[in-house]
Each structure stands twice: as C-alpha cells, then as structure tokens.
Design a protein around this motif. Sequence first.
Motif, PDB file in Angstrom:
ATOM      1  N   ALA A   1      80.262  63.610  12.908  1.00  0.00           N
ATOM      2  CA  ALA A   1      79.154  64.482  12.498  1.00  0.00           C
ATOM      3  C   ALA A   1      78.820  64.342  11.017  1.00  0.00           C
ATOM      4  CB  ALA A   1      79.476  65.934  12.828  1.00  0.00           C
ATOM      5  N   THR A   2      79.835  64.015  10.202  1.00  0.00           N
ATOM      6  CA  THR A   2      79.603  63.921   8.755  1.00  0.00           C
ATOM      7  C   THR A   2      80.199  62.636   8.190  1.00  0.00           C
ATOM      8  OG1 THR A   2      81.660  65.025   8.138  1.00  0.00           O
ATOM      9  CG2 THR A   2      79.747  66.446   8.541  1.00  0.00           C
ATOM     10  N   ARG A   3      79.713  62.271   7.034  1.00  0.00           N
ATOM     11  CA  ARG A   3      80.244  61.105   6.328  1.00  0.00           C
ATOM     12  C   ARG A   3      81.725  61.325   5.986  1.00  0.00           C
ATOM     13  NH1 ARG A   3      77.913  56.960   3.650  1.00  0.00           N
ATOM     14  NH2 ARG A   3      79.199  55.948   2.081  1.00  0.00           N
ATOM     15  N   GLU A   4      82.060  62.548   5.615  1.00  0.00           N
ATOM     16  CA  GLU A   4      83.438  62.897   5.245  1.00  0.00           C
ATOM     17  C   GLU A   4      84.390  62.691   6.426  1.00  0.00           C
ATOM     18  OE1 GLU A   4      86.431  64.224   2.642  1.00  0.00           O
ATOM     19  OE2 GLU A   4      84.358  63.707   2.208  1.00  0.00           O
ATOM     20  N   GLU A   5      83.992  63.131   7.626  1.00  0.00           N
ATOM     21  CA  GLU A   5      84.830  62.928   8.817  1.00  0.00           C
ATOM     22  C   GLU A   5      85.039  61.446   9.081  1.00  0.00           C
ATOM     23  OE1 GLU A   5      83.609  64.987  12.375  1.00  0.00           O
ATOM     24  OE2 GLU A   5      83.038  66.743  11.215  1.00  0.00           O
ATOM     25  N   ALA A   6      83.995  60.666   8.951  1.00  0.00           N
ATOM     26  CA  ALA A   6      84.093  59.223   9.177  1.00  0.00           C
ATOM     27  C   ALA A   6      85.005  58.574   8.134  1.00  0.00           C
ATOM     28  CB  ALA A   6      82.712  58.584   9.141  1.00  0.00           C
ATOM     29  N   ALA A   7      84.952  59.053   6.913  1.00  0.00           N
ATOM     30  CA  ALA A   7      85.788  58.498   5.846  1.00  0.00           C
ATOM     31  C   ALA A   7      87.274  58.725   6.118  1.00  0.00           C
ATOM     32  CB  ALA A   7      85.396  59.106   4.497  1.00  0.00           C
ATOM     33  N   HIS A   8      87.593  59.766   6.871  1.00  0.00           N
ATOM     34  CA  HIS A   8      88.985  60.079   7.193  1.00  0.00           C
ATOM     35  C   HIS A   8      89.369  59.626   8.607  1.00  0.00           C
ATOM     36  CE1 HIS A   8      88.277  62.775   3.770  1.00  0.00           C
ATOM     37  NE2 HIS A   8      89.550  62.539   3.521  1.00  0.00           N
ATOM     38  N   ALA A   9      88.616  58.709   9.175  1.00  0.00           N
ATOM     39  CA  ALA A   9      88.837  58.269  10.557  1.00  0.00           C
ATOM     40  C   ALA A   9      90.230  57.688  10.771  1.00  0.00           C
ATOM     41  CB  ALA A   9      87.781  57.241  10.960  1.00  0.00           C
ATOM     42  N   MET A  10      90.715  56.889   9.859  1.00  0.00           N
ATOM     43  CA  MET A  10      92.038  56.279  10.024  1.00  0.00           C
ATOM     44  C   MET A  10      93.134  57.337   9.961  1.00  0.00           C
ATOM     45  SD  MET A  10      91.473  53.209  10.766  1.00  0.00           S
ATOM     46  CE  MET A  10      93.100  52.537  10.670  1.00  0.00           C
ATOM     47  N   GLU A  11      92.982  58.305   9.071  1.00  0.00           N
ATOM     48  CA  GLU A  11      93.949  59.399   8.963  1.00  0.00           C
ATOM     49  C   GLU A  11      93.947  60.231  10.253  1.00  0.00           C
ATOM     50  OE1 GLU A  11      94.379  63.477   6.390  1.00  0.00           O
ATOM     51  OE2 GLU A  11      93.607  61.704   5.360  1.00  0.00           O
ATOM     52  N   THR A  12      92.761  60.518  10.763  1.00  0.00           N
ATOM     53  CA  THR A  12      92.638  61.263  12.019  1.00  0.00           C
ATOM     54  C   THR A  12      93.299  60.496  13.160  1.00  0.00           C
ATOM     55  OG1 THR A  12      90.560  62.251  11.262  1.00  0.00           O
ATOM     56  CG2 THR A  12      90.990  62.300  13.628  1.00  0.00           C
ATOM     57  N   ALA A  13      93.086  59.188  13.210  1.00  0.00           N
ATOM     58  CA  ALA A  13      93.690  58.362  14.262  1.00  0.00           C
ATOM     59  C   ALA A  13      95.218  58.372  14.148  1.00  0.00           C
ATOM     60  CB  ALA A  13      93.162  56.939  14.175  1.00  0.00           C
ATOM     61  N   ARG A  14      95.745  58.278  12.935  1.00  0.00           N
ATOM     62  CA  ARG A  14      97.201  58.328  12.744  1.00  0.00           C
ATOM     63  C   ARG A  14      97.772  59.666  13.217  1.00  0.00           C
ATOM     64  NH1 ARG A  14      96.135  55.147   8.265  1.00  0.00           N
ATOM     65  NH2 ARG A  14      95.721  56.920   6.915  1.00  0.00           N
ATOM     66  N   GLU A  15      97.083  60.759  12.878  1.00  0.00           N
ATOM     67  CA  GLU A  15      97.541  62.091  13.296  1.00  0.00           C
ATOM     68  C   GLU A  15      97.529  62.222  14.813  1.00  0.00           C
ATOM     69  OE1 GLU A  15      94.930  64.750  11.229  1.00  0.00           O
ATOM     70  OE2 GLU A  15      95.915  64.408   9.293  1.00  0.00           O
ATOM     71  N   ARG A  16      96.470  61.740  15.447  1.00  0.00           N
ATOM     72  CA  ARG A  16      96.383  61.820  16.908  1.00  0.00           C
ATOM     73  C   ARG A  16      97.439  60.947  17.569  1.00  0.00           C
ATOM     74  NH1 ARG A  16      89.792  61.774  17.445  1.00  0.00           N
ATOM     75  NH2 ARG A  16      89.511  63.914  16.737  1.00  0.00           N
ATOM     76  N   ASN A  17      97.691  59.768  17.018  1.00  0.00           N
ATOM     77  CA  ASN A  17      98.729  58.898  17.563  1.00  0.00           C
ATOM     78  C   ASN A  17     100.101  59.559  17.459  1.00  0.00           C
ATOM     79  OD1 ASN A  17      96.964  56.894  18.285  1.00  0.00           O
ATOM     80  ND2 ASN A  17      97.336  55.655  16.460  1.00  0.00           N
ATOM     81  N   LEU A  18     100.367  60.193  16.331  1.00  0.00           N
ATOM     82  CA  LEU A  18     101.648  60.880  16.149  1.00  0.00           C
ATOM     83  C   LEU A  18     101.793  62.026  17.143  1.00  0.00           C
ATOM     84  CD1 LEU A  18     104.269  61.112  14.563  1.00  0.00           C
ATOM     85  CD2 LEU A  18     103.071  62.586  12.945  1.00  0.00           C
ATOM     86  N   GLU A  19     100.722  62.788  17.344  1.00  0.00           N
ATOM     87  CA  GLU A  19     100.759  63.869  18.332  1.00  0.00           C
ATOM     88  C   GLU A  19     101.070  63.315  19.717  1.00  0.00           C
ATOM     89  OE1 GLU A  19      97.188  66.235  18.317  1.00  0.00           O
ATOM     90  OE2 GLU A  19      97.324  66.560  16.150  1.00  0.00           O
ATOM     91  N   TRP A  20     100.434  62.218  20.067  1.00  0.00           N
ATOM     92  CA  TRP A  20     100.660  61.607  21.379  1.00  0.00           C
ATOM     93  C   TRP A  20     102.094  61.095  21.501  1.00  0.00           C
ATOM     94  CZ3 TRP A  20     101.864  56.534  22.804  1.00  0.00           C
ATOM     95  CH2 TRP A  20     101.831  56.291  24.162  1.00  0.00           C
ATOM     96  N   GLU A  21     102.568  60.434  20.469  1.00  0.00           N
ATOM     97  CA  GLU A  21     103.915  59.855  20.508  1.00  0.00           C
ATOM     98  C   GLU A  21     105.004  60.917  20.614  1.00  0.00           C
ATOM     99  OE1 GLU A  21     103.982  57.503  16.983  1.00  0.00           O
ATOM    100  OE2 GLU A  21     102.704  55.954  17.841  1.00  0.00           O
ATOM    101  N   THR A  22     104.745  62.117  20.110  1.00  0.00           N
ATOM    102  CA  THR A  22     105.752  63.177  20.128  1.00  0.00           C
ATOM    103  C   THR A  22     105.486  64.227  21.204  1.00  0.00           C
ATOM    104  OG1 THR A  22     104.548  64.400  18.422  1.00  0.00           O
ATOM    105  CG2 THR A  22     106.282  62.891  17.681  1.00  0.00           C
ATOM    106  N   ASP A  23     104.479  64.021  22.050  1.00  0.00           N
ATOM    107  CA  ASP A  23     104.149  64.965  23.111  1.00  0.00           C
ATOM    108  C   ASP A  23     105.079  64.732  24.302  1.00  0.00           C
ATOM    109  OD1 ASP A  23     103.082  66.454  25.184  1.00  0.00           O
ATOM    110  OD2 ASP A  23     101.016  65.988  24.659  1.00  0.00           O
TER     111      ASP A  23
END
Length: 80
Positions: free
Chosen positions: A40-62
């Motif tokens: 939705a925003t440029r800021e969200e897109a700029a943090h895409a890799m960080e968001t992906a890392r956080e989601r991967n960590l959540e998945w790996e520890t679920d």
Amino acid sequence: MALFKRRTVGKQGEWYYCLKHGTVEEGPECRAADRFGPYATREEAAHAMETARERNLEWETDPKWHDMDADKGKTGAEGD
C-alpha cells in the motif's frame, strides 16, 4: 494473441520491492518472479525483505507446521 499482457505502466499507489535490483518501484516495472508486492505504501515496500524474514521465522517456529517427530522420522499422526 497472448492470454496475458504485461503491464508496462504501473498503477499509482501500488508499490513493489524488486528482488533483482533491490529497489522499490511504483507499479510493476520488473517481472513478477523478481518482486514482492503490491504494498500500500512505499515504506511497506522498502521493508519487504524484513517482513519476509519475520514471516519466515514465524513459520519456522510455528508448531502447527512442524509436526515431524525428529527421532522417529515420522509425522505426529503416524508416530502415535
């Protein structure tokens, strides 16, 4: 005639993170396989890799995704 046409002009307000170039772009400029989004925003897109890392960590520890019994090599349902 192609079934899908590549949009050459992006929509305003759609932001993507290009994995190939490591840049934020408004509208799809690079191919879909090389980008995350839309955001939705440029800021969200700029943090895409960080968001992906956080989601991967959540998945790996679920625990719901890791029902493999490491000792037996069987899933929880098979090992019970």
